[in-house]
Design an enzyme around this catalytic site. Structure first.
Site, PDB file in Angstrom:
ATOM      1  N   CYS A 161     -13.126  75.569  17.861  1.00  0.00           N
ATOM      2  CA  CYS A 161     -11.739  75.100  17.876  1.00  0.00           C
ATOM      3  C   CYS A 161     -11.615  73.784  18.655  1.00  0.00           C
ATOM      4  O   CYS A 161     -12.085  72.751  18.202  1.00  0.00           O
ATOM      5  CB  CYS A 161     -10.831  76.188  18.431  1.00  0.00           C
TER       6      CYS A 161
ATOM      7  N   HIS B 204     -12.161  81.570  15.341  1.00  0.00           N
ATOM      8  CA  HIS B 204     -12.354  82.340  16.569  1.00  0.00           C
ATOM      9  C   HIS B 204     -12.881  83.740  16.243  1.00  0.00           C
ATOM     10  O   HIS B 204     -12.719  84.242  15.142  1.00  0.00           O
ATOM     11  CB  HIS B 204     -11.024  82.484  17.318  1.00  0.00           C
TER      12      HIS B 204
END
Length: 467
Positions: free
Chosen positions: A323, A411
């Site tokens: 991310c 994630h």
């Protein structure tokens, strides 16, 4: 309802275990925390953000996580500022309001979520935040005694006895409450106790004489593998005969619990890295997510860690970004909407350009990985484009790889057994990964069995019988 005398008193873990304990007794239970402050966030099926602690508590209660379980989430991005998430979505309106002016907007959201949960569940396990004794915050309270008074909750105050001063904390917190609030406090809980409980007897009697409130339970210090609510307490240094992984813990690092499958893996040594050190002797370097990517990038430059990461990458060390870490690995990060506050250069280890906007991606994902369906999620500002053809990492359009440098927007990849197995084996590790979600579920049951006495004392004192 569980409140702490201090932050890190153990409220979140106690709530999770009480949720599992009551569920095992047959109760239809759900967690609730009106407002959480954490950069560890999860995405619900509705596509909204809630704190990872409430996500874990929902799993403990064997319920589907919902935004009603945590209607207000504050995600710090500076010493004085935080992104405000209401009902799972970022509220740009509230960012411009003074903190004490926000209650008129936030309190209706809290009570609406609370009402829906009360209608759908027979038992709520409610968690407070910080301490109800923080008198400077009483005026704007939407998470502690304001909630308890609203739903006439039985309140149990938790003190961390391991840090010392527990009885003073309990007495002082109780004394800071109004008479009406004091009447809701039904018991005290001592958490993280090491030693012989008989030594507490005189102090317990003294405290009850002062307040009229008993010590209901003493929870012993217990090692566990459940995720932390916010802080990253794991500490280690480079070790011989291990797979050594440097985890870059820059300011505003987020969702660090997704690396727990590495932290607790035999033969794997995860070393939190905050300052300038040579990284060339590590087997891999991980750049995690960040709530303020620009500030995290500045920290790398200030400490010189950026040069160490680049140097290690050129030496062939595996570098993985997740991310915000992915965005830092890119070449350029453009910020026309001032989401990050400025445009900034990345480490130029991947040929990527990210453009930030006020639109935030929050979505649960199920993707195909090596003929297996794996669960993950996205939670980020910004869209990323690759300027040249490179390999995909895990999934095309969300992950890129150039030689030994790789990054992904997804994630929870490592909580999936197959992904974790492949990633570790590619570094030369020999072992067998487990499905981490199952590990967490088993850990909840193990802790409930081990702590059955204090958990039963709490539930029985609260008048909750086996269904």
């Amino acid at each position: 309802m569980f409140m702490g005398c201090t932050s890190d008193a153990g409220k979140s873990l106690v709530c999770a275990l009480v949720c599992r304990h009551l569920t095992n007794l047959g109760s239809n239970v759900t967690p609730f925390k009106a407002q959480n402050m954490s950069n560890n966030a999860a995405v619900t099926q509705e596509g909204g953000e809630i704190g990872r602690a409430q996500y874990l508590q929902a799993i403990a209660a064997k319920q589907t996580p919902s935004i009603d379980m945590n209607p207000v989430l504050l995600k710090p991005h500076s010493d004085k500022g935080a992104q405000v998430v209401v009902n799972g979505e970022v509220s740009h309106e509230l960012l411009a309001k003074d903190w004490h002016q926000r209650k008129s907007v936030l309190w209706p959201a809290v009570t609406a979520s609370l009402a829906r949960l009360q209608q759908g569940f027979s038992q709520l396990v409610i968690e407070g935040a910080g301490s109800p004794a923080e008198v400077n915050l009483r005026k704007s309270d939407i998470v502690n005694m304001e909630v308890a008074l609203h739903c006439n909750a039985s309140v149990y105050l938790i003190a961390d006895i391991d840090r010392g001063g527990a009885y003073a904390h309990l007495l002082g917190t109780w004394m800071c409450l109004s008479a009406e609030e004091q009447s809701l406090v039904k018991g005290f809980v001592l958490n993280k106790f090491r030693g012989e409980q008989a030594l507490l007897h005189d102090a317990n009697v003294w405290l009850e004489e002062k307040t009229g409130i008993p010590i209901v339970a003493v929870i012993p210090w217990t090692e566990h593998q459940l995720p932390e609510e916010d802080n990253f307490f794991h500490r280690s240094v480079w070790q011989a005969n291990c797979l050594n992984i440097a985890l870059i813990v820059y300011p505003y690092a987020s969702n660090l619990d997704e690396f727990d499958p590495l932290v607790y893996q035999p033969g794997v040594n995860v070393v939190p890295m905050r300052d300038n050190q040579d990284l060339g002797h590590f087997d891999a370097i991980i750049l995690p997510g960040s709530k303020h990517v620009a500030a995290s990038r500045k920290h790398l430059a200030k400490t010189g860690l950026d040069k160490q990461i680049i140097k290690a990458a050129k030496q062939g060390v595996r570098v993985t970004g997740i991310c915000g870490g992915l965005q830092i690995l890119g070449e350029r990060n453009l910020d026309p909407s001032s989401v990050e506050g400025e445009t900034f250069d990345g480490l130029a280890l991947l040929p990527l350009t990210t453009v930030y906007s006020n639109v935030k991606t929050t979505i649960q994902r199920s993707i195909n990985y090596c003929d297996e369906t794996i669960a993950c999620y996205e939670i980020h500002h910004g869209q990323t484009q690759c300027s040249v053809q490179v390999d995909s990492f895990v999934e095309q359009a969300t992950g890129w790889q150039l030689n030994n440098v790789q990054g992904s927007y997804l994630h929870d990849l490592l909580t999936n057994r197959k992904v974790c197995q492949d990633w570790l084996e590619s570094l030369g590790w020999q072992g067998q990964c487990e499905d981490w979600n199952q590990v967490v579920d088993n850990e909840l049951d193990r802790l409930c069995d081990k702590l059955d006495l204090p958990l039963s004392q709490i539930s029985e004192h609260a008048g909750i019988a086996k269904a």
